[in-house]
Design a protein around this motif. Structure first.
Motif, PDB file in Angstrom:
ATOM      1  N   GLN A 113       0.830  -1.208   0.000  1.00  0.00           N
ATOM      2  CA  GLN A 113       0.000   0.000   0.000  1.00  0.00           C
ATOM      3  C   GLN A 113       0.862   1.255   0.000  1.00  0.00           C
ATOM      4  N   ARG A 114       1.914   1.231   0.818  1.00  0.00           N
ATOM      5  CA  ARG A 114       2.825   2.389   0.894  1.00  0.00           C
ATOM      6  C   ARG A 114       3.547   2.576  -0.440  1.00  0.00           C
ATOM      7  N   TRP A 115       3.979   1.460  -1.023  1.00  0.00           N
ATOM      8  CA  TRP A 115       4.677   1.487  -2.321  1.00  0.00           C
ATOM      9  C   TRP A 115       3.762   2.124  -3.375  1.00  0.00           C
ATOM     10  N   SER A 116       2.501   1.707  -3.373  1.00  0.00           N
ATOM     11  CA  SER A 116       1.555   2.205  -4.373  1.00  0.00           C
ATOM     12  C   SER A 116       1.349   3.713  -4.221  1.00  0.00           C
ATOM     13  N   GLU A 117       1.319   4.176  -2.973  1.00  0.00           N
ATOM     14  CA  GLU A 117       1.147   5.610  -2.751  1.00  0.00           C
ATOM     15  C   GLU A 117       2.359   6.396  -3.244  1.00  0.00           C
ATOM     16  N   LEU A 118       3.547   5.861  -2.977  1.00  0.00           N
ATOM     17  CA  LEU A 118       4.764   6.542  -3.457  1.00  0.00           C
ATOM     18  C   LEU A 118       4.775   6.608  -4.981  1.00  0.00           C
ATOM     19  N   ALA A 119       4.436   5.489  -5.612  1.00  0.00           N
ATOM     20  CA  ALA A 119       4.433   5.446  -7.081  1.00  0.00           C
ATOM     21  C   ALA A 119       3.375   6.399  -7.631  1.00  0.00           C
ATOM     22  N   TYR A 120       2.215   6.420  -7.007  1.00  0.00           N
ATOM     23  CA  TYR A 120       1.127   7.278  -7.470  1.00  0.00           C
ATOM     24  C   TYR A 120       1.491   8.748  -7.329  1.00  0.00           C
ATOM     25  N   GLU A 121       2.088   9.074  -6.180  1.00  0.00           N
ATOM     26  CA  GLU A 121       2.394  10.480  -5.903  1.00  0.00           C
ATOM     27  C   GLU A 121       3.700  10.939  -6.538  1.00  0.00           C
ATOM     28  N   GLY A 122       4.293  10.096  -7.350  1.00  0.00           N
ATOM     29  CA  GLY A 122       5.475  10.506  -8.105  1.00  0.00           C
ATOM     30  C   GLY A 122       6.739  10.597  -7.288  1.00  0.00           C
ATOM     31  N   LEU A 123       6.757   9.949  -6.116  1.00  0.00           N
ATOM     32  CA  LEU A 123       7.949  10.012  -5.272  1.00  0.00           C
ATOM     33  C   LEU A 123       8.860   8.810  -5.537  1.00  0.00           C
ATOM     34  N   TRP A 124       8.993   8.499  -6.821  1.00  0.00           N
ATOM     35  CA  TRP A 124       9.773   7.332  -7.247  1.00  0.00           C
ATOM     36  C   TRP A 124      11.222   7.442  -6.774  1.00  0.00           C
TER      37      TRP A 124
ATOM     38  N   ALA B 283      14.051   1.222  -0.158  1.00  0.00           N
ATOM     39  CA  ALA B 283      13.963   0.330   1.004  1.00  0.00           C
ATOM     40  C   ALA B 283      12.774  -0.619   0.859  1.00  0.00           C
ATOM     41  N   LEU B 284      11.653  -0.085   0.414  1.00  0.00           N
ATOM     42  CA  LEU B 284      10.479  -0.947   0.212  1.00  0.00           C
ATOM     43  C   LEU B 284      10.755  -1.964  -0.891  1.00  0.00           C
ATOM     44  N   ASP B 285      11.421  -1.515  -1.961  1.00  0.00           N
ATOM     45  CA  ASP B 285      11.758  -2.436  -3.061  1.00  0.00           C
ATOM     46  C   ASP B 285      12.644  -3.580  -2.564  1.00  0.00           C
ATOM     47  N   ALA B 286      13.576  -3.254  -1.662  1.00  0.00           N
ATOM     48  CA  ALA B 286      14.476  -4.288  -1.131  1.00  0.00           C
ATOM     49  C   ALA B 286      13.652  -5.363  -0.408  1.00  0.00           C
ATOM     50  N   PHE B 287      12.702  -4.921   0.384  1.00  0.00           N
ATOM     51  CA  PHE B 287      11.831  -5.872   1.091  1.00  0.00           C
ATOM     52  C   PHE B 287      10.986  -6.684   0.100  1.00  0.00           C
ATOM     53  N   ILE B 288      10.411  -5.962  -0.860  1.00  0.00           N
ATOM     54  CA  ILE B 288       9.540  -6.606  -1.853  1.00  0.00           C
ATOM     55  C   ILE B 288      10.317  -7.656  -2.649  1.00  0.00           C
ATOM     56  N   ASN B 289      11.540  -7.332  -3.026  1.00  0.00           N
ATOM     57  CA  ASN B 289      12.353  -8.291  -3.788  1.00  0.00           C
ATOM     58  C   ASN B 289      12.710  -9.511  -2.945  1.00  0.00           C
ATOM     59  N   GLU B 290      12.992  -9.282  -1.674  1.00  0.00           N
ATOM     60  CA  GLU B 290      13.325 -10.389  -0.772  1.00  0.00           C
ATOM     61  C   GLU B 290      12.132 -11.367  -0.700  1.00  0.00           C
ATOM     62  N   ILE B 291      10.954 -10.831  -0.503  1.00  0.00           N
ATOM     63  CA  ILE B 291       9.746 -11.665  -0.436  1.00  0.00           C
ATOM     64  C   ILE B 291       9.537 -12.421  -1.754  1.00  0.00           C
ATOM     65  N   ASN B 292       9.796 -11.724  -2.864  1.00  0.00           N
ATOM     66  CA  ASN B 292       9.483 -12.300  -4.176  1.00  0.00           C
ATOM     67  C   ASN B 292      10.429 -13.399  -4.634  1.00  0.00           C
ATOM     68  N   LYS B 293      11.539 -13.595  -3.891  1.00  0.00           N
ATOM     69  CA  LYS B 293      12.482 -14.656  -4.270  1.00  0.00           C
ATOM     70  C   LYS B 293      11.797 -16.025  -4.350  1.00  0.00           C
ATOM     71  N   LYS B 294      10.745 -16.204  -3.556  1.00  0.00           N
ATOM     72  CA  LYS B 294      10.100 -17.523  -3.553  1.00  0.00           C
ATOM     73  C   LYS B 294       8.765 -17.522  -4.297  1.00  0.00           C
ATOM     74  N   VAL B 295       8.432 -16.398  -4.953  1.00  0.00           N
ATOM     75  CA  VAL B 295       7.145 -16.347  -5.664  1.00  0.00           C
ATOM     76  C   VAL B 295       7.312 -16.972  -7.058  1.00  0.00           C
TER      77      VAL B 295
ATOM     78  N   PRO C 278      14.227   7.732  -1.191  1.00  0.00           N
ATOM     79  CA  PRO C 278      14.946   6.544  -0.693  1.00  0.00           C
ATOM     80  C   PRO C 278      14.032   5.523  -0.013  1.00  0.00           C
ATOM     81  N   LEU C 279      12.898   5.968   0.497  1.00  0.00           N
ATOM     82  CA  LEU C 279      11.965   4.995   1.088  1.00  0.00           C
ATOM     83  C   LEU C 279      11.568   3.942   0.063  1.00  0.00           C
ATOM     84  N   LYS C 280      11.443   4.379  -1.201  1.00  0.00           N
ATOM     85  CA  LYS C 280      11.043   3.404  -2.223  1.00  0.00           C
ATOM     86  C   LYS C 280      12.115   2.341  -2.422  1.00  0.00           C
TER      87      LYS C 280
END
Ligand code: ARG
Length: 388
Positions: free
Chosen positions: A289-300, A307-319, A303-305
């Motif tokens: 949800q936070r990622w989507s808000e950053l992307a929507y609001e153009g805050l690509w 950090a969120l991407d790092a977490f998202i990528n870690e989770i996705n290793k097993k998807v 640095p928070l993004k």
């Protein structure tokens, strides 16, 4: 804009069109745009094919983040803007250009997305918005064009944005949220009621959170998106209408056609949920949800993004695995999934007598699990009694 920039600033104008897969049925359109730019006096025109980068660096991360703004809009326009800004800045630097102008109004999200990215990548380059400067409505803009002999071809009543990931339409009757979007505001998808009477099943294959194939057959990312697009359009999948909160605070009525995006996000989210623990799933929802808000609001660039991407990528290793989706009269429904990493054990879950799950443990677990809630409930009663 080309004419106006020359007139107003005696500027030398360079033009740039980003190919993000928009109007992909009609590639001649890019040639037309180029010719028109030169006719109006552009010094040099660039058409840059950004499809591959768009999919790899913007669309796939959005899928991994299950990116849905306000739980509804798959960010199809939003994720294209930073890339357009970055490429425009690249060209500006190469050509020694000091001002970048773009066609966003002062009311939308796209100006925010483009300007923040451009300013971050090149603080020394000014970003100009002629549509704010010239203060004309759309009708006056058409008159200005006619006065200057500029052909306004394919003038549409709606304001359209398109790329490989989706299509949005705004303006005209769509500005009346109490009226259903008319059929002519939809261009990609067939009306669900006119879609085939037979459902169609597809299986989307994922590796580490990225879609890699269809029905077990490997496909390039662009081909895969286009194939899903065609299937979705045929079954009327991906029509969205949304009362949206824009970054600048306006509420606006938005309509989208996002067949491929919707199928991919639904399928991805299902598979991710299957391979993750309850704890991971709960936290991932917040991150998404936070990622989507950053992307929507153009805050690509924030640095928070990263950090969120790092977490998202870690989770996705097993998807990794596949998801079966049923397409039928406007709906894309996940009906089955498979993964070598699924945290599901039929022997434990089954209600048959053969289950290896020891139900007697429940007698010990439930009192401890509910301990504080039970105490809180009793104290609530005590407080009520004391107040009387
Ligand atoms: N509301 C959407 C967004 O902010 C789409 C805007 C696209 N622009 C358009 N002229 N249709 O991402």
């Amino acid at each position: 804009m080309i004419k106006w920039l020359q007139e107003t600033y005696s500027a030398k104008v360079y033009t740039f069109t980003a190919d993000l897969g928009q109007e992909f049925a009609d590639p001649t359109r890019f040639k037309e745009i180029e010719e028109k730019a030169y006719k109006l006096g552009a010094v040099k025109h660039y058409t840059v094919d950004l499809k591959e980068r768009f999919v790899k660096d913007y669309v796939f991360p959005a899928i991994k983040a299950n990116g849905l703004y306000q739980g509804i809009y798959p960010l199809s326009t939003a994720v294209g803007r930073p890339l357009i800004a970055i490429e425009a800045i690249k060209i500006a630097k190469k050509e020694g250009i000091s001002v970048v102008a773009h066609g966003c109004t002062g009311k939308g999200n796209d100006q925010i997305r483009i300007n923040i990215t451009a300013n971050a990548y090149a603080p020394e380059i000014e970003v100009l918005q002629p549509l704010i400067e010239w203060n004309m409505g759309r009708d006056e803009e058409v008159k200005y064009a006619e006065r200057h002999g500029i052909p306004v071809n394919k003038y549409k009543k709606y304001s359209i944005d398109e790329n490989l990931f989706g299509r949005s339409a705004e303006c005209d009757i769509l500005e009346h949220p109490e009226i259903e979007p008319p059929e002519d505001s939809r261009e990609w998808t067939i009306a669900p009621e006119k879609a085939p009477n037979e459902p169609e099943y597809i299986t989307i294959n994922f590796e580490e959170g990225v879609p890699v194939g269809l029905n077990g057959e490997k496909m390039s990312s662009i081909d895969l998106l286009r194939t899903l697009h065609d299937l979705g359009c045929k079954h009327g999948v991906g029509r969205i209408e949304h009362m949206e909160d824009r970054a600048i605070g306006l509420k606006s009525r938005e309509t989208y056609e996002v067949p491929a995006a919707l199928m991919l996000i639904k399928a991805h989210k299902d598979l991710e949920k299957y391979v993750c623990t309850k704890q991971e799933n709960s936290f991932k929802n917040m991150v998404d949800q936070r990622w989507s808000e950053l992307a929507y609001e153009g805050l690509w660039v924030d640095p928070l993004k990263d950090a969120l991407d790092a977490f998202i990528n870690e989770i996705n290793k097993k998807v990794t695995g596949s998801v079966k989706v049923k397409l039928f009269k406007g709906s894309a429904e996940v009906v089955a999934r498979e993964s070598p990493y699924g945290i599901y054990d039929m022997n434990l879950a089954t209600y048959e007598t053969a289950s290896t799950f020891n139900q007697n443990l429940s007698y010990g677990f439930i009192p401890l699990f509910g301990l504080q809630s039970k105490m809180g409930f009793l104290i609530k009663k005590k407080i009520k009694k004391n107040k009387k």
